[in-house]
Design an enzyme around this catalytic site. Structure first.
Site, mmCIF file in Angstrom:
data_model
loop_
_atom_site.group_PDB
_atom_site.id
_atom_site.type_symbol
_atom_site.label_atom_id
_atom_site.label_comp_id
_atom_site.label_asym_id
_atom_site.label_seq_id
_atom_site.Cartn_x
_atom_site.Cartn_y
_atom_site.Cartn_z
ATOM 1 C CE LYS A 147 -12.684 -7.147 -8.041
ATOM 2 N NZ LYS A 147 -14.101 -7.382 -7.676
ATOM 3 N N PRO A 203 2.692 -15.508 10.629
ATOM 4 C CG PRO A 203 1.277 -16.633 9.147
ATOM 5 C CD PRO A 203 1.323 -16.056 10.515
ATOM 6 C CG LEU A 220 -24.407 -18.531 1.639
ATOM 7 C CD1 LEU A 220 -25.410 -19.301 2.472
ATOM 8 C CD2 LEU A 220 -23.911 -17.313 2.430
ATOM 9 C CB THR A 270 -9.266 -4.293 -5.948
ATOM 10 O OG1 THR A 270 -7.975 -4.214 -5.339
ATOM 11 C CG2 THR A 270 -9.132 -5.174 -7.182
ATOM 12 C CG ASP A 271 -5.524 -0.783 -4.085
ATOM 13 O OD1 ASP A 271 -5.765 -2.004 -4.068
ATOM 14 O OD2 ASP A 271 -4.930 -0.198 -3.151
ATOM 15 C CD GLU A 272 -4.818 -6.655 -4.384
ATOM 16 O OE1 GLU A 272 -4.333 -7.627 -4.976
ATOM 17 O OE2 GLU A 272 -5.235 -6.700 -3.221
ATOM 18 C CG ASN A 301 -12.186 -2.152 2.520
ATOM 19 O OD1 ASN A 301 -13.392 -1.971 2.552
ATOM 20 N ND2 ASN A 301 -11.437 -1.565 1.603
ATOM 21 C CE1 TYR A 342 -9.714 -10.124 -5.926
ATOM 22 C CE2 TYR A 342 -7.755 -8.802 -5.501
ATOM 23 C CZ TYR A 342 -9.120 -8.966 -5.446
ATOM 24 O OH TYR A 342 -9.907 -7.968 -4.910
ATOM 25 C CG PHE A 365 -14.541 -7.755 5.028
ATOM 26 C CD1 PHE A 365 -14.938 -7.198 6.246
ATOM 27 C CD2 PHE A 365 -13.462 -7.180 4.360
ATOM 28 C CE1 PHE A 365 -14.275 -6.090 6.777
ATOM 29 C CE2 PHE A 365 -12.793 -6.079 4.880
ATOM 30 C CZ PHE A 365 -13.206 -5.534 6.083
ATOM 31 N NE ARG A 386 -0.856 -5.341 -0.164
ATOM 32 C CZ ARG A 386 0.291 -5.543 -0.808
ATOM 33 N NH1 ARG A 386 1.200 -4.582 -0.873
ATOM 34 N NH2 ARG A 386 0.536 -6.704 -1.410
#
Ligand code: NAD
Ligand code: TYD
Length: 339
Positions: free
Chosen positions: A157, A208, A35, A125-127, A183, A153, A11, A217
């Site tokens: 990171k 869902p 890929l 990432t901000d996570e 994003n 995850y 993405f 977010r």
């Protein structure tokens, strides 16, 4: 100069490649991507034949392949987007997240040390900061906020970020790190909130929403993220971390209702399902540093960005229909059937 972009068939990486080719046609872009389910070569179809673009299918954990590419291309800059990126998948199977996100980062930086480069940029990432409470709207993540991760995850990171800073301090590798909020935009894989809700709406399928849908977010249009990274790799200070975000906080449920409205679908499609384990409540970025140092500001307002994004999914049905009709179908059944 030559820039290696890893994860460029995904993405944000693909949007970054388009941004570079448009704004810096003098540079050569080499995309390194193995890929996975999230990488899609058709995304890069429009640039495949450009003389200053090359695609190489390889795993960032494959030391031999990575070294060979560095030897051939003698890159000046590496921008590492390659990652396993979906929190829900990391809860199901953390192993591949640790391998790609941590060990892959190490392999890339070892190649940088071996061959010498001008800049290694880690897309983070901000996570990594964990989450903020809903009742403290005055709190934001700054670059000084302690690392405090919630999911496999985000832990992977954060581990990579620490390794990147260690390679800078120990080996003098010229690194930068960016930590961006959520994003949205074209080519977003339909397992993530916004494209999943658009695709399900268009197929009149249930929407869902995890828990009560009150999680917040901080959404940024993907091109604004690409512009920020472009500034950091060319003008950012070595050894620094930059937060990226546009002060656009929204509750999940409000996003889903907005998508229903835009596509003229009934809110009765909304289905509340079992919450995600360890679900982060709120993310909110303070982007003061990148604004003050590099003059970055987001350009796309959410109202415009979401309209453009929905239109893109309407205009590019082939792209996402092919994805949701393939192997992804099995994932969807597994994740949502008994939720
Ligand atoms: P994505 O899942 O859409 O794409 C990831 C890409 O990396 C895919 O093309 C995949 O094939 C490739 N890849 C995965 N493992 C690989 C490996 N071992 N070797 C080579 N290529 C590999 O991800 P995205 O949403 O574009 O995110 C890109 C980066 O930005 C990630 O590092 C992610 O942590 C970070 N990020 C994402 C967001 C977001 O909202 N999506 C926000 C902040 C930061
Ligand atoms: P996601 O797009 O997976 O990004 P992240 O977890 O990295 O923020 O999810 C965004 C938010 O939407 C998050 O709070 C989880 C929620 N969500 C749902 O409610 N339903 C869904 O089907 C998905 C994929 C996400």
């Amino acid at each position: 100069m030559t820039i290696i972009v890893t994860g460029g068939a995904g993405f944000i990486g693909s949007n970054f490649i388009f941004y570079q080719l448009k704004h810096h046609p003098e540079d050569r872009i080499v995309c390194l991507d193995n890929l996975t389910y999230a990488g899609n070569l058709s995304t890069l179809a429009s640039v495949m034949d450009r003389p200053n673009f090359r695609f190489v299918k390889a795993d960032i954990c494959d030391r031999e392949a990575v070294n060979r590419l560095f030897d051939e291309e003698k890159p000046e800059i590496i921008v590492n987007f390659a990652a396993e990126s979906h929190v829900d998948r990391s809860i199901e199977d953390p192993g591949v997240f640790l391998r790609t996100n941590i060990l892959g980062t190490q392999v890339l930086m070892d190649a940088c040390r071996k061959y010498g480069i001008g800049r290694y940029h880690q897309v983070s990432t901000d996570e990594v900061y964990g989450d903020l409470p809903l009742d403290r709207p005055d709190l934001f993540f700054t670059e000084e906020t302690p690392i405090h991760t919630s999911s496999p995850y985000s832990a992977s990171k954060a581990s990579a970020d620490l390794l990147v800073l260690a390679y800078h301090r120990t080996f003098g590798l010229p690194v930068t790190i960016s930590r961006c909020s959520n994003n949205y935009g074209p080519y977003h894989f339909p397992e993530k909130l916004i494209p999943l809700m658009i695709a399900n709406c268009l197929n009149d399928k249930p929407l869902p929403v995890y828990g009560k849908g009150e999680n917040v977010r901080d959404w940024l249009y993907v091109e604004d993220h690409c512009k920020a990274i472009d500034l950091i790799i060319r003008k950012g200070r070595v050894g620094e971390v930059y937060n990226i975000g546009g002060h656009n906080e929204m509750k999940n449920i409000d996003i889903v209702k907005l998508i229903c409205k835009a596509l003229d679908k009934p809110e009765s499609l909304i289905t509340y399902v079992t919450d995600r384990k360890g679900h982060d409540m709120r993310y909110a970025i303070d982007p003061t540093k990148i604004h003050n140092e590099l003059g970055w500001l987001p350009e796309t307002k959410f109202a415009d960005g979401i309209k453009k994004t929905i239109q893109w999914y309407l205009d590019n049905r082939d792209w996402w229909e092919e994805i949701i009709s393939g192997e992804y179908q099995n994932y969807y059944e597994k994740m949502y059937a008994n939720r």
